[in-house]
Motif scaffolding. Structure first.
Motif, mmCIF file in Angstrom:
data_model
loop_
_atom_site.group_PDB
_atom_site.id
_atom_site.type_symbol
_atom_site.label_atom_id
_atom_site.label_comp_id
_atom_site.label_asym_id
_atom_site.label_seq_id
_atom_site.Cartn_x
_atom_site.Cartn_y
_atom_site.Cartn_z
ATOM 1 N N ARG B 101 42.342 25.484 42.103
ATOM 2 C CA ARG B 101 42.602 23.507 41.877
ATOM 3 C C ARG B 101 43.403 23.001 42.146
ATOM 4 N N ALA B 102 44.760 23.809 42.340
ATOM 5 C CA ALA B 102 45.778 23.350 42.825
ATOM 6 C C ALA B 102 46.143 23.022 44.241
ATOM 7 N N THR B 104 43.149 22.073 46.082
ATOM 8 C CA THR B 104 42.136 21.430 46.303
ATOM 9 C C THR B 104 42.173 20.448 45.477
ATOM 10 N N ALA B 105 43.544 19.877 45.135
ATOM 11 C CA ALA B 105 43.339 18.634 44.718
ATOM 12 C C ALA B 105 43.995 17.462 45.124
ATOM 13 N N SER B 106 44.958 17.618 46.022
ATOM 14 C CA SER B 106 44.854 16.201 46.898
ATOM 15 C C SER B 106 44.324 16.836 47.748
ATOM 16 N N GLU B 109 41.861 15.069 45.517
ATOM 17 C CA GLU B 109 42.002 13.041 45.735
ATOM 18 C C GLU B 109 41.714 11.938 46.724
#
Lengths: 320, 274
Positions: B101-102, B104-106, B109
């Motif tokens: 999750r961390a 892929t987050a950027s 977004e």
């Protein structure tokens, strides 16, 4: 991990072209005995009546071409479609093609599309003002707002030609981009001082009292070739026989449509939603079988004068 | 919500929200009839309701209309189905694999706010003007709706329940089945409803701009032919499609989530008249 997501997205994107690769792609010759499937990107306007008429008359099927006509909103879809091989041929105005050629897109014009009627006052597009406008001539447009469907394209070139010819200064004119359907309302409300609509909007605006002050296609060049059918250099080299057959069929279609305007009007009601009583009143373009080279040269030199084209286009490479 | 804003009719003679909805439609229709008739806007550009209704009646008698409607529904359905499945799978994977999750987050977004419409030139280059080009837009736009909802749903898992599941050494599959899925389900169903609207918008947009067969293309052809009333008639049809879809997915939501507190609360509020 990010790479995995990217890989997933790319894999998804690759799947569909792989699937479409199984359909018969006519960029290579069709197997013997089978007609070539040809998809042509056109715009649902009067100008392309000959290809619809030619299809219904069998001019393409008798040359072993299985023709599909796909309507698109304009060059923004048709040019990439032809470049990407989704369309084997496309319909586009001459200035768009000159601009594309300047960017070194590997395009080749194969056949004429449609021409101005060449008759001042009776053409399929004109520079118009609203009924009670004080403007009587294109020379009075200095400092005024003029609506055209696409900025820096053929409409701008020919409207500038009209203004120059009438003695005005096109550099002082403010051009506004506006879809044809909006032009009547914009003229009425005074949002713009003049507009350059083509049929069926020209006739609709006349019906609301609008007045034509110049026939810009005519002012740009005698019997101007407005648009042509084109293909990719890739198809020209990989399947020249298909290109020849398409060109022959197209020439027969153009000659037939030009000689049978009533049949052309009838076919227009099939691929547009223009009704028969409206289509009877419209001014049709001319459909000569051959490209008017001199008119394209004149158009190119005006586009150069206006700064739309940076250099003298290589017409020998673009035109057949 | 309308259920709480509108006092239920205790006599039970009329379903009040439906009545209010009908009144709203009538007011809109009468306004649209009067605006051109009073000359506020020219009837040439905005025909009155009665003219649009006549054009609609004419449209539904044409086979082209039904073919276009079918094409639109097919593109919409396929696009939505792919986006929903892809969104759920990607969401569960990203939400449950530690660290993913961390990582892929950027990227998410960055990709999510790109308007699908900006991808039209790319779609046309890759797929021409056929259904695939529009599908690419539809899937791109609705996939993010799904993914983000699923991710939110997974975050919502009760920490105590999660710890309990771990203490009982539930397998990853069992955790997904008995813990994550029931928690995420309301988010998933909401995601599907949101994705359905977005998918419909992009289906019509793709047809309008790219020329993929369907209602959108019929609208574009009507526009280019200066056939104003048929154009509005088709626009009305696209609106009705959206309305039907929303009602349909709300009904599914109530069915699937009948056990869920959010739905039970709505029901109890409606019953008690709060």
């Amino acid at each position: 991990m990010r790479r995995q997501l990217a890989a997933l997205l790319i894999a998804t994107a690759m799947l569909a072209p792989a699937a479409c690769g199984t359909t018969n792609q006519p960029n290579t010759p069709a197997p013997p005995g089978q007609p070539d499937k040809v998809n042509v990107g056109v715009i649902a306007i009067l100008d392309v009546a000959p290809i619809y008429l030619g299809k219904s008359k069998g001019f393409f099927s008798k040359r072993n071409i299985d023709l599909t006509l796909t309507t698109a909103q304009g060059g923004a879809v048709i040019v990439p479609g032809v470049m990407g091989g989704q369309f084997q041929f496309g319909f586009s105005n001459v200035v768009s093609l000159l601009l594309a050629k300047e960017q070194n897109l590997p395009l080749k014009v194969v056949c004429n599309g449609n021409n101005s009627t060449g008759v001042d006052g009776t053409d399929f597009g004109s520079l118009m003002v609203k009924g009670d406008s004080p403007i009587k001539s294109a020379s009075e447009l200095n400092g005024k707002k003029v609506a055209i469907n696409t900025l820096r394209n053929i409409a701008e070139t020919v409207v500038r030609a009209s203004i120059r010819k009438a003695g005005g200064d096109p550099k002082t004119v403010q051009f506004v981009e506006m879809p044809f359907p909006n032009m009547g309302a914009a003229l009425q409300s005074g949002q713009v001082d003049a507009a350059f609509p083509v049929e069926p909007f020209q006739t609709a605006i006349r019906g609301q009292g609008g007045r034509s002050i110049a026939s810009s296609w005519v002012d740009a060049a005698a019997n101007l070739t407005v648009a042509t059918y084109f293909t990719s250099q890739q198809l020209v080299s990989s399947n020249p026989d298909l290109v020849n057959r398409f060109t022959e069929a197209m020439k027969e279609s153009l000659a037939y449509a030009d000689a049978h305007p009533d049949e052309a009007r009838q076919i227009i009601t099939t691929y547009t939603t223009i009704t028969a009583d409206v289509v009877a009143k419209l001014t049709l373009p001319k459909w000569p079988a051959d490209i008017n080279r001199a008119s394209i040269e004149a158009l190119a030199s005006q586009a150069m004068t206006d700064g739309l084209l940076k250099q003298q286009p290589d017409l020998a490479a673009l035109l057949p | 919500m309308s259920q709480t804003a509108v006092r239920p009719n205790r006599a039970g003679a009329l379903p009040t929200p439906v009545l209010f909805g009908a009144v709203g439609v009538v007011i809109a229709a009468v306004t649209l009839e009067l605006v051109p008739r009073l000359g506020v806007v020219s009837a040439i550009y905005l025909p009155p309701t009665s003219t649009i209704a006549r054009a609609l009646v004419e449209q539904v008698q044409r086979p082209e209309f039904w073919l276009a409607l079918r094409d639109t529904l097919v593109t919409w359905g396929i696009g939505l189905a792919i986006a929903v499945v892809a969104g759920i799978v990607a969401g569960v994977v990203i939400g449950t694999v530690p660290g993913l999750r961390a990582a892929t987050a950027s990227t998410i977004e960055f990709l999510r706010p790109i308007p699908s419409v900006a991808l039209i030139p790319l779609a046309v280059l890759l797929y021409g003007s056929g259904i695939r080009a529009t599908l690419m837009l539809v899937i791109y736009a609705s996939f993010w709706q799904m993914l983000v909802q699923v991710l939110h749903g997974i975050v919502d898992v009760d920490p105590v329940a999660r710890d309990t599941a771990r203490s009982y050494r539930l397998s990853a599959a069992a955790q997904i089945r008995y813990l994550i899925w029931p928690t995420a389900l309301p988010y998933v169903v909401t995601g599907i409803r949101l994705a359905a609207s977005v998918a419909l918008i992009l289906t019509i947009t793709g047809e309008l701009i790219i020329g993929t067969p369907g209602l959108g293309r019929q609208i574009a052809v009507s526009m280019e032919s200066n056939s104003v009333p048929p154009m509005y008639a088709l626009v009305v049809v696209t609106g009705l499609l959206g309305l039907v879809a929303n009602q349909l997915f709300r009904a599914i939501e109530r069915q699937v989530l009948a056990w869920h507190p959010s739905q039970r609360r709505e029901l109890s509020e409606a019953v008690s008249g709060l």
